[in-house]
Design an enzyme around this catalytic site. Sequence first.
Site, mmCIF file in Angstrom:
data_model
loop_
_atom_site.group_PDB
_atom_site.id
_atom_site.type_symbol
_atom_site.label_atom_id
_atom_site.label_comp_id
_atom_site.label_asym_id
_atom_site.label_seq_id
_atom_site.Cartn_x
_atom_site.Cartn_y
_atom_site.Cartn_z
ATOM 1 N N HIS A 201 0.843 -1.203 0.000
ATOM 2 C CA HIS A 201 0.000 0.000 0.000
ATOM 3 C C HIS A 201 0.874 1.246 0.000
ATOM 4 O O HIS A 201 1.761 1.390 0.833
ATOM 5 C CB HIS A 201 -0.917 0.000 1.224
ATOM 6 C CG HIS A 201 -2.147 -0.824 1.037
ATOM 7 N ND1 HIS A 201 -3.320 -0.587 1.685
ATOM 8 C CD2 HIS A 201 -2.370 -1.891 0.230
ATOM 9 C CE1 HIS A 201 -4.230 -1.482 1.303
ATOM 10 N NE2 HIS A 201 -3.665 -2.282 0.423
ATOM 11 N N TYR B 227 -9.419 5.839 7.031
ATOM 12 C CA TYR B 227 -9.578 6.237 8.435
ATOM 13 C C TYR B 227 -10.628 7.345 8.466
ATOM 14 O O TYR B 227 -10.495 8.329 7.733
ATOM 15 C CB TYR B 227 -8.262 6.763 9.005
ATOM 16 C CG TYR B 227 -7.236 5.671 9.263
ATOM 17 C CD1 TYR B 227 -7.140 5.073 10.518
ATOM 18 C CD2 TYR B 227 -6.385 5.233 8.263
ATOM 19 C CE1 TYR B 227 -6.216 4.069 10.769
ATOM 20 C CE2 TYR B 227 -5.446 4.233 8.495
ATOM 21 C CZ TYR B 227 -5.374 3.654 9.762
ATOM 22 O OH TYR B 227 -4.459 2.655 9.999
ATOM 23 N N PRO C 4 -4.844 0.917 18.822
ATOM 24 C CA PRO C 4 -4.547 0.353 17.499
ATOM 25 C C PRO C 4 -4.560 1.354 16.343
ATOM 26 O O PRO C 4 -4.158 0.993 15.228
ATOM 27 C CB PRO C 4 -5.656 -0.692 17.305
ATOM 28 C CG PRO C 4 -6.758 -0.275 18.198
ATOM 29 C CD PRO C 4 -6.116 0.399 19.371
ATOM 30 N N LYS D 169 0.436 0.249 15.101
ATOM 31 C CA LYS D 169 1.828 0.206 15.561
ATOM 32 C C LYS D 169 2.164 -0.958 16.495
ATOM 33 O O LYS D 169 3.334 -1.289 16.684
ATOM 34 C CB LYS D 169 2.174 1.521 16.294
ATOM 35 C CG LYS D 169 2.227 2.716 15.374
ATOM 36 C CD LYS D 169 3.440 2.670 14.476
ATOM 37 C CE LYS D 169 3.376 3.616 13.314
ATOM 38 N NZ LYS D 169 3.383 2.980 12.005
ATOM 39 N N TYR E 232 3.429 6.832 9.871
ATOM 40 C CA TYR E 232 2.625 5.661 9.504
ATOM 41 C C TYR E 232 3.487 4.550 8.901
ATOM 42 O O TYR E 232 3.311 3.379 9.220
ATOM 43 C CB TYR E 232 1.505 6.071 8.528
ATOM 44 C CG TYR E 232 0.428 5.021 8.439
ATOM 45 C CD1 TYR E 232 -0.675 5.053 9.286
ATOM 46 C CD2 TYR E 232 0.527 3.965 7.536
ATOM 47 C CE1 TYR E 232 -1.650 4.072 9.244
ATOM 48 C CE2 TYR E 232 -0.435 2.973 7.482
ATOM 49 C CZ TYR E 232 -1.525 3.041 8.337
ATOM 50 O OH TYR E 232 -2.479 2.053 8.287
#
Length: 394
Positions: free
Chosen positions: A72, A202, A294, A298, A385
């Site tokens: 991704h 998200y 979550p 991570k 990220y």
Amino acid sequence: MRTQVGIIGSGPSGLLLARLLHLQGIETVILEGRSREYVQGRIRAGVIEQGMANLLREARAGERMDREGLVHEGINIAFDGRLERIDFPTHTNGKVVMVYGQTEITYDLMKAHIDEAGGIAQYESPAIRVEDYHTDSPRILYEQNGEQKELLCDFVAGCDGFHGVARQSIPSDQIKTFQRTYPFGWLGMLSDVPPVRDELVYVNHERGFALCSMRSHTRSRYYIQCTMDDKVENWTDDAFWEELCRRLPPEAAADVTRGPRLEMSITPLHSFVAEPLRFGRLFLAGDAGHIVPPTGAKGLNLAASDIYYLFRALLAYYKEERRDLLERYSEAALRRVWKAVRFSWWYTSLLHKFDDDAMNRRLQISELEYLTSSEAGQTVIAENYVGLPYERFE
Ligand code: FAD
Ligand code: DHB
């Protein structure tokens, strides 16, 4: 029984450490409280940073991940009825993440370490406590078939998760803990339906956070923010899909394919860090030493970075008789842990509904607008990220 490194827990951190050490000719025994099937079946994380992917390759357990995992190059953030994309490679010098489930990683490591290499893992053998960790011969007391037994080791790796006994073996005046509980949980659903978008979404919504994730092109993992006291029994499949779609921008909601659950569970959200992570010859790694909410994906990746440091420290000891890396393990691991704890806390705060305060909500939307429209803001999200770099440790 005696071994070089006694490992408590056969989650990703315990298995990865055992596998890496085994490839270097260092002997381990894993003690795991649950059955192998139970550990393998737990549905948890899904996003792998490059550092972890590289460590799995070093462990020669990354072939299926490289074949079947999805690379991704960005994520979407939905807020205020819009969908904005953060591109990773352009903001991180070409980095990406891999979508590949923790269940698959656990399966691959068990197959490579136990089935193919003959590594020893004792299931349904819960550790009771660790003793003598300040001597050269620490011991793990454990139970097997109703009998109490003892594993003598050179070192003990406490990879037994947040509720494990390794951390609990330390007297409270020798360990400092930091913690935060968030006033909500995540209700997660796994379903064999194609994901709503090619990349994760998200969602900040006035009804609460939502996340659209996946395990493959045909298997989706969705989450919605729920109350702390919510129960899986309160949710039908239809009610879950309805609530998810209400939180997505309309054009995304229209593309959601609904299907029956394969699994549904609730995860509470906490931040927790124990300091230090080393007590003589006992080392804590992964969830045994720290947990994060979550939201930034991570937890699993931090377990891997701890193992990167611990593995190298043990290797330096066995191959070069060096103790310096063992002594630096806690500091090095914790530096990276705290950065991920900070990011996970911040990203959680940015995306969840904490209360009904209209000012707080407008501030969140304004911050999201700023972050997604500024190069600096996009870089902040992207570089955290994809995962901050591991320190050189040799
Ligand atoms: P664990 O996976 O917890 O493994 C520890 C092992 O030790 C377990 O198998 C346990 O049975 C065993 N054990 C415990 N006590 C004993 C004992 N006394 N003796 C022997 N064995 C023992 N992270 C993300 O990045 N994204 C997510 O979506 C996500 N979802 C999660 C959902 C849940 C419900 C949980 C609990 C965690 C989630 N995480 C997520 C975090 C991620 O799964 C963990 O960070 C990761 O599993 C840590 O790996 P670990 O090996 O350190 O610990
Ligand atoms: C998943 C979980 C996360 O916490 C996250 O941030 C991304 C993906 C998942 O389970 O797929």
